[in-house]
Write a protein that holds these residues in place. Structure first.
Motif, mmCIF file in Angstrom:
data_model
loop_
_atom_site.group_PDB
_atom_site.id
_atom_site.type_symbol
_atom_site.label_atom_id
_atom_site.label_comp_id
_atom_site.label_asym_id
_atom_site.label_seq_id
_atom_site.Cartn_x
_atom_site.Cartn_y
_atom_site.Cartn_z
ATOM 1 N N PRO A 120 30.943 44.212 76.819
ATOM 2 C CA PRO A 120 31.572 44.277 75.497
ATOM 3 C C PRO A 120 32.369 45.557 75.248
ATOM 4 O O PRO A 120 33.353 45.532 74.492
ATOM 5 C CB PRO A 120 30.387 44.191 74.524
ATOM 6 C CG PRO A 120 29.316 43.493 75.288
ATOM 7 C CD PRO A 120 29.496 43.908 76.717
ATOM 8 N N ILE A 121 31.996 46.651 75.885
ATOM 9 C CA ILE A 121 32.702 47.924 75.661
ATOM 10 C C ILE A 121 34.178 47.804 76.066
ATOM 11 O O ILE A 121 35.060 48.415 75.448
ATOM 12 C CB ILE A 121 32.019 49.096 76.418
ATOM 13 C CG1 ILE A 121 32.554 50.449 75.942
ATOM 14 C CG2 ILE A 121 32.188 48.988 77.923
ATOM 15 C CD1 ILE A 121 31.884 50.985 74.729
ATOM 16 N N GLN A 122 34.464 46.980 77.086
ATOM 17 C CA GLN A 122 35.853 46.779 77.511
ATOM 18 C C GLN A 122 36.637 46.002 76.452
ATOM 19 O O GLN A 122 37.833 46.238 76.270
ATOM 20 C CB GLN A 122 35.904 46.015 78.835
ATOM 21 C CG GLN A 122 35.329 46.774 80.025
ATOM 22 C CD GLN A 122 35.118 45.840 81.196
ATOM 23 O OE1 GLN A 122 34.125 45.121 81.263
ATOM 24 N NE2 GLN A 122 36.078 45.836 82.121
ATOM 25 N N ILE A 123 35.953 45.115 75.758
ATOM 26 C CA ILE A 123 36.594 44.356 74.677
ATOM 27 C C ILE A 123 36.912 45.285 73.516
ATOM 28 O O ILE A 123 38.004 45.240 72.943
ATOM 29 C CB ILE A 123 35.691 43.180 74.242
ATOM 30 C CG1 ILE A 123 35.531 42.196 75.411
ATOM 31 C CG2 ILE A 123 36.265 42.480 73.006
ATOM 32 C CD1 ILE A 123 34.546 41.064 75.165
ATOM 33 N N ASP A 124 35.970 46.166 73.187
ATOM 34 C CA ASP A 124 36.204 47.163 72.133
ATOM 35 C C ASP A 124 37.411 48.046 72.476
ATOM 36 O O ASP A 124 38.254 48.326 71.620
ATOM 37 C CB ASP A 124 34.973 48.056 71.953
ATOM 38 C CG ASP A 124 33.763 47.300 71.421
ATOM 39 O OD1 ASP A 124 33.955 46.229 70.808
ATOM 40 O OD2 ASP A 124 32.631 47.772 71.621
ATOM 41 N N ALA A 125 37.466 48.481 73.724
ATOM 42 C CA ALA A 125 38.551 49.371 74.158
ATOM 43 C C ALA A 125 39.896 48.646 74.139
ATOM 44 O O ALA A 125 40.922 49.218 73.755
ATOM 45 C CB ALA A 125 38.260 49.911 75.556
ATOM 46 N N ALA A 126 39.885 47.366 74.540
ATOM 47 C CA ALA A 126 41.116 46.570 74.531
ATOM 48 C C ALA A 126 41.631 46.405 73.104
ATOM 49 O O ALA A 126 42.828 46.563 72.836
ATOM 50 C CB ALA A 126 40.869 45.206 75.165
ATOM 51 N N LYS A 127 40.726 46.120 72.182
ATOM 52 C CA LYS A 127 41.124 45.953 70.781
ATOM 53 C C LYS A 127 41.683 47.260 70.227
ATOM 54 O O LYS A 127 42.719 47.272 69.550
ATOM 55 C CB LYS A 127 39.927 45.489 69.942
ATOM 56 C CG LYS A 127 40.293 45.296 68.478
ATOM 57 C CD LYS A 127 39.121 44.822 67.651
ATOM 58 C CE LYS A 127 39.537 44.651 66.186
ATOM 59 N NZ LYS A 127 38.455 44.180 65.337
ATOM 60 N N GLN A 128 41.007 48.346 70.530
ATOM 61 C CA GLN A 128 41.441 49.659 70.039
ATOM 62 C C GLN A 128 42.840 50.002 70.563
ATOM 63 O O GLN A 128 43.633 50.628 69.865
ATOM 64 C CB GLN A 128 40.435 50.721 70.458
ATOM 65 C CG GLN A 128 40.571 52.028 69.704
ATOM 66 C CD GLN A 128 39.528 53.039 70.168
ATOM 67 O OE1 GLN A 128 39.774 53.829 71.068
ATOM 68 N NE2 GLN A 128 38.356 52.996 69.560
ATOM 69 N N ALA A 129 43.132 49.567 71.784
ATOM 70 C CA ALA A 129 44.446 49.847 72.387
ATOM 71 C C ALA A 129 45.551 48.954 71.822
ATOM 72 O O ALA A 129 46.726 49.233 72.018
ATOM 73 C CB ALA A 129 44.368 49.683 73.898
ATOM 74 N N GLY A 130 45.160 47.866 71.137
ATOM 75 C CA GLY A 130 46.158 47.009 70.515
ATOM 76 C C GLY A 130 46.259 45.607 71.062
ATOM 77 O O GLY A 130 47.201 44.875 70.742
ATOM 78 N N ALA A 131 45.280 45.193 71.878
ATOM 79 C CA ALA A 131 45.305 43.829 72.415
ATOM 80 C C ALA A 131 44.998 42.806 71.327
ATOM 81 O O ALA A 131 44.242 43.089 70.393
ATOM 82 C CB ALA A 131 44.294 43.692 73.556
ATOM 83 N N ASN A 132 45.578 41.628 71.463
ATOM 84 C CA ASN A 132 45.255 40.491 70.596
ATOM 85 C C ASN A 132 44.428 39.449 71.324
ATOM 86 O O ASN A 132 43.759 38.634 70.705
ATOM 87 C CB ASN A 132 46.541 39.807 70.108
ATOM 88 C CG ASN A 132 47.524 40.782 69.517
ATOM 89 O OD1 ASN A 132 48.512 41.116 70.156
ATOM 90 N ND2 ASN A 132 47.256 41.267 68.316
ATOM 91 N N VAL A 133 44.526 39.480 72.654
ATOM 92 C CA VAL A 133 43.877 38.486 73.508
ATOM 93 C C VAL A 133 43.225 39.216 74.666
ATOM 94 O O VAL A 133 43.792 40.177 75.198
ATOM 95 C CB VAL A 133 44.909 37.477 74.088
ATOM 96 C CG1 VAL A 133 44.214 36.281 74.722
ATOM 97 C CG2 VAL A 133 45.913 37.040 73.040
#
Length: 260
Positions: A120-133
């Motif tokens: 899940p930490i990778q999902i948090d980091a992706a969202k923080q970076a601006g990912a939508n998917v």
């Protein structure tokens, strides 16, 4: 440990996750707006193209190490891409989350964080970076992990591209009733590419017209696009072909075949 490329990537990814957990600042909330992915794809009358920023890969080696991700992504957007995929795996693909952030700052399209997500930490980091998917790869996760990461992503208001490359993985993926499934024509264990994978899987599993099937890997020409479109794909993910194109606009136009 068996010696497939996927095994080696996942082993390395465990180290990456450990470091991310030490460094990640969870308090730094994502400031980016939600940009719909599924909703913008489902009503298209031409093939949806997810254009990928990709510096290198294990199968092809270095593609363009000096690419400016923001500039490349802006070019994709101006040329008619429907979404941008950014490789963020560093050891094998030479990408970073900084690449994704740079792209997010300049484009208004949905952005896919393309990585081997196991925590899940990778999902948090992706969202923080601006990912939508985010990408979840069935071959890399057992059923329990696939379900928990899939549900976690949606709780974070992110969409999921759930990737499969054979019948068994497709059956596992369909248990989650996903709205978007990526069919990878590249075998992640051998890295061989065959567009017949999309044809084979969609002939059996592609009857749900509310689901978006994305054909990934090995798409180079309009003929390739027509082939996967005929099979039932509503979108394609294209990396190397666009990264190496002399004329991105021309290449994009050629790949934008009409959807039936």
């Amino acid at each position: 440990m068996s010696g497939t490329i996927l095994d080696r990537i996942l082993e390395k990814k465990k180290d990456e996750v450990r470091k991310l957990k030490e460094q990640f600042d969870a308090g730094n909330e994502s400031k980016f707006q939600k940009i719909p992915f599924y909703d913008s794809f489902i009503h298209a009358d031409k093939m949806n193209i997810i254009a990928e920023v990709k510096r290198a890969s294990p199968s092809k080696g270095n593609i363009n190490l000096d690419v400016n991700p923001a500039k490349q992504a802006k070019h994709y957007e101006a040329s008619g891409a429907n979404a941008i995929s950014v490789l963020t795996d560093e050891p094998f693909f030479k990408g970073t989350l900084a690449d994704l952030k740079a792209v997010r700052d300049v484009v208004g399209l949905p952005i896919l964080c393309k990585d081997f997500i196991i925590d899940p930490i990778q999902i948090d980091a992706a969202k923080q970076a601006g990912a939508n998917v985010i990408l979840l790869i069935a071959a890399a996760l057992d059923d329990e992990k696939l379900k928990s990461l899939y549900e976690y992503a949606y709780r974070q208001d992110l969409e999921v591209l759930l990737e499969v490359h054979n019948e068994e993985e497709m059956e596992r993926a369909l248990v989650l009733n996903p709205s978007v499934i990526g069919v990878n024509n590249r075998n992640l264990k051998t890295f061989e590419v065959d567009l017949g994978v999309t044809e084979r899987l969609l002939s059996r599993f592609g009857k749900n017209h509310d689901r978006i099937f994305i054909s990934e890997s090995g798409i180079k020409t309009a003929k390739d696009v027509e082939r996967v479109q005929k099979a039932g794909a509503k979108a394609i993910l294209v990396g190397e072909t666009l990264m190496l194109a002399d004329d991105i606009q021309l290449t994009m136009n050629q790949l934008k075949v009409r959807l039936r």
